[in-house]
Design an enzyme around this catalytic site. Structure first.
Site, PDB file in Angstrom:
ATOM      1  N   SER A  37     -41.473   9.624 -14.969  1.00 11.14           N
ATOM      2  CA  SER A  37     -41.692   8.876 -16.336  1.00 11.14           C
ATOM      3  C   SER A  37     -42.513   9.752 -17.301  1.00 11.14           C
ATOM      4  O   SER A  37     -42.523   9.386 -18.398  1.00 11.14           O
ATOM      5  CB  SER A  37     -42.414   7.564 -15.871  1.00 11.14           C
ATOM      6  OG  SER A  37     -43.619   7.796 -15.251  1.00 11.14           O
TER       7      SER A  37
ATOM      8  N   SER B 164     -43.418  11.037 -10.835  1.00 14.01           N
ATOM      9  CA  SER B 164     -43.462  11.113 -12.203  1.00 14.01           C
ATOM     10  C   SER B 164     -44.232  12.208 -12.902  1.00 14.01           C
ATOM     11  O   SER B 164     -44.190  12.564 -14.100  1.00 14.01           O
ATOM     12  CB  SER B 164     -43.924   9.773 -12.961  1.00 14.01           C
ATOM     13  OG  SER B 164     -42.928   8.716 -12.812  1.00 14.01           O
TER      14      SER B 164
ATOM     15  N   LYS C 258     -50.881  10.803 -20.878  1.00 10.92           N
ATOM     16  CA  LYS C 258     -49.947   9.807 -20.741  1.00 10.92           C
ATOM     17  C   LYS C 258     -50.362   8.702 -21.185  1.00 10.92           C
ATOM     18  O   LYS C 258     -51.588   8.225 -20.907  1.00 10.92           O
ATOM     19  CB  LYS C 258     -49.381   9.893 -19.367  1.00 10.92           C
ATOM     20  CG  LYS C 258     -48.084   9.319 -19.132  1.00 10.92           C
ATOM     21  CD  LYS C 258     -47.934   9.015 -17.489  1.00 10.92           C
ATOM     22  CE  LYS C 258     -46.401   8.378 -16.972  1.00 10.92           C
ATOM     23  NZ  LYS C 258     -46.317   8.626 -15.806  1.00 10.92           N
TER      24      LYS C 258
HETATM   25  N1  GLN Z   1     -39.011   7.311 -10.953  1.00 12.46           N
HETATM   26  C1  GLN Z   1     -39.761   6.621 -10.080  1.00 12.46           C
HETATM   27  C2  GLN Z   1     -39.629   5.233 -10.417  1.00 12.46           C
HETATM   28  O1  GLN Z   1     -38.902   4.756 -11.411  1.00 12.46           O
HETATM   29  C3  GLN Z   1     -41.035   7.203  -9.920  1.00 12.46           C
HETATM   30  C4  GLN Z   1     -41.959   6.724 -11.042  1.00 12.46           C
HETATM   31  C5  GLN Z   1     -43.107   7.045 -11.203  1.00 12.46           C
HETATM   32  O2  GLN Z   1     -43.713   8.154 -10.403  1.00 12.46           O
HETATM   33  N2  GLN Z   1     -43.988   6.671 -11.880  1.00 12.46           N
HETATM   34  O3  GLN Z   1     -40.151   4.363 -10.092  1.00 12.46           O
END
Ligand code: GLN
Length: 496
Positions: free
Chosen positions: A155, A179, A80
């Protein structure tokens, strides 16, 4: 020879170790697969073909010299783009970091390299890991290999899509609010979030430092445990890293693969049942739980009364920490610089750079966080959210006195079509309804395939107590004996 891109990482590691295939052949097969399908999927922001082949050759020479190889030596991996990789572009899918090549490797990258694994490239994500669909990438979205008109989750949508599309057998994700697990669920892959502090944050570009946790995305539970073992364990360079050995996660995955769960107590969170997963998701999850009972598990209902406040608490804590962490992007230290023409003051350059370099969701988080931390509001917002966090942690502790693990759907809904949740941020935030409580507590959780709903993957989430990551791997591997890994419909250009 069968197509090596279909093999699991464990199988590839064994074949490379036994000399049945070279690391270079395996790497080239994955690079070919990326060339064939990534135009459609867009899982990668950067492919480092040269670096990958060099790393693979090094493994092949080590083997030729008779050196003993680790279980994942020569196995390709996608990373990532929020993880610092020495000399290799690291953008966090943001314009503000365009062109930045970190001068150092994250700790988990050092460990991946030391294990002889082969980095293929960097994967797409929501900008700075803020989002649930990869639609907030500044470089365009990733598409779900199950349906190219739908999101791959976020994400870490790029990591999950790369694994689902057989572009890589393994990937690294990061999980702050879901994410790793949510993209895993909606792409039919395994997404594992280790205990907070069980995998190092050193070299992970910080979003919300008290929540950020790197972990594996794979197609099988054993592969997740093997990769977790490579990256996990204490790191003195991360002040919140846990100074204790990792639990025996690979053994736990192997034990689970025997399909025997007798004596294991599984808790269903009563408050989640009322929260409305869509019917197809609820049905698949129910069937998965029935399967666990057939394997010998005992299921009981438990109450976690504060889970309903997790989402609002998270959306105060995470943006607050983000607003502080993202202050470092000041036009001086990294990447983009706008307005540096002698006509503007330093402050104007900073402001122009941040205006041009950050996307709308990142700006929303910075504003939310700055507000929640501002004097006069701090106690009412950030302080209150921290208290809720303690109550949620207490709910988990009480539940784990009654049961070994908790289970739930990973997400309330399957992969949604592009554009369907971008106009209302709350609709996007709902994707993490079931994953966020675990982040606030700090425990480990894994999403494993639980079948399909209307042809799209559903994930079962298994949550365990902190530093009992082994428990979730055991239950996850047992479920895999009943619900085997899912294969997405073939992508055109497929080389299989
Ligand atoms: N979707 C969540 C956010 O937008 C989690 C993001 C993540 O785990 N990096 O913050």
């Amino acid at each position: 020879m069968s197509d090596v891109t279909r093999a699991t990482a464990a199988e590839l590691g064994r074949m490379i170790g036994a000399g049945e295939v070279s690391a270079e052949e395996v790497t080239r097969a994955h690079l070919d697969r990326i060339a064939a399908v990534d135009g459609q999927v867009h899982a990668f922001l950067h492919v480092d073909a040269e670096g990958a082949i060099a790393a693979a050759r090094a493994v092949d020479s080590a083997r030729a010299r008779g050196e003993k190889l680790g279980p994942l030596a020569g196995v390709p991996i996608a990373i990532k783009d929020v993880i610092a990789t020495k000399g290799v572009p690291t953008t966090c899918a943001s314009k503000i970091l365009e062109g930045w090549r970190p001068p150092y490797d994250a700790t988990i990258m050092e460990r991946i390299n030391a294990a002889g694994m082969v980095m293929l490239g960097k994967t797409n994500m929501d900008e700075f890991a803020m989002g649930s669909s990869t639609e907030y990438s500044a470089y365009g979205p990733t598409r779900n290999p199950w349906d190219l008109g739908r999101i791959p989750g976020g994400s870490g949508g790029g990591s999950a899509a790369a694994v689902a599309a057989y572009e890589a057998p393994l990937a690294i994700g990061t999980d702050t609010g879901g994410s790793i697990r949510q993209p895993g669920a909606v792409t039919g892959t395994v997404g594992s979030k280790p205990t907070y502090g069980g995998t190092s944050r050193y070299g992970l570009v910080a979003f919300s430092s008290s929540l950020d946790t790197p972990g594996p995305v794979t197609r099988t539970v054993l592969d997740a445990a093997l990769l977790h073992e490579v990256i996990g364990g204490h790191d003195p360079r991360d002040s919140t890293s846990i100074p204790a050995p990792l639990p025996a996660i690979v053994e736990a995955a192997r034990l689970g693969a025997t399909g025997d769960l007798s004596g294991v107590r599984i808790g269903l969170v009563r408050e989640f049942a009322g929260e409305g997963a869509e019917p197809g998701v609820a049905a698949a999850v129910r069937e998965a739980i029935e399967a666990l009972v057939k394997l010998g598990a005992e299921v009981v209902e438990v109450s976690c009364p504060h889970f309903e406040y997790a989402l609002p608490a998270y959306y105060l804590i995470a943006p607050s920490e983000a607003s502080s962490n993202l202050a470092r992007f000041d036009a001086v230290r990294y990447g983009l610089r706008v307005g540096d023409d002698g006509q503007h003051s330093l402050e104007e350059v900073m402001s122009l750079t941040r205006e041009a370099g950050f996307g709308p969701e990142v700006k929303r988080r910075i504003m939310l966080g700055t507000y929640a931390l501002s004097s006069g509001y701090y106690e009412a917002y950030y302080g209150q959210a921290q208290k809720v966090r303690t109550l949620i942690t207490n709910d988990f502790k009480a539940a784990f006195e009654q049961v070994d693990v908790l289970v739930s759907p990973t997400t309330p809904f399957v992969a949604f079509p592009f554009g369907s949740r971008t106009s209302d941020p709350y609709q996007m935030y709902l994707a993490d309804l079931y994953t966020i409580p675990t982040n606030l507590y700090g425990g480990p959780a894994i999403s494993v395939p639980a079948g399909l709903s209307e042809g799209l993957p559903v994930g079962l989430q298994i949550m365990a107590p902190t530093m009992a990551d082994d428990r979730m791997y055991r239950v996850a591997a047992a479920l895999e004996t009943v619900i085997p890994p899912l294969t997405p419909p073939a992508l055109s250009g497929s080389n299989s």
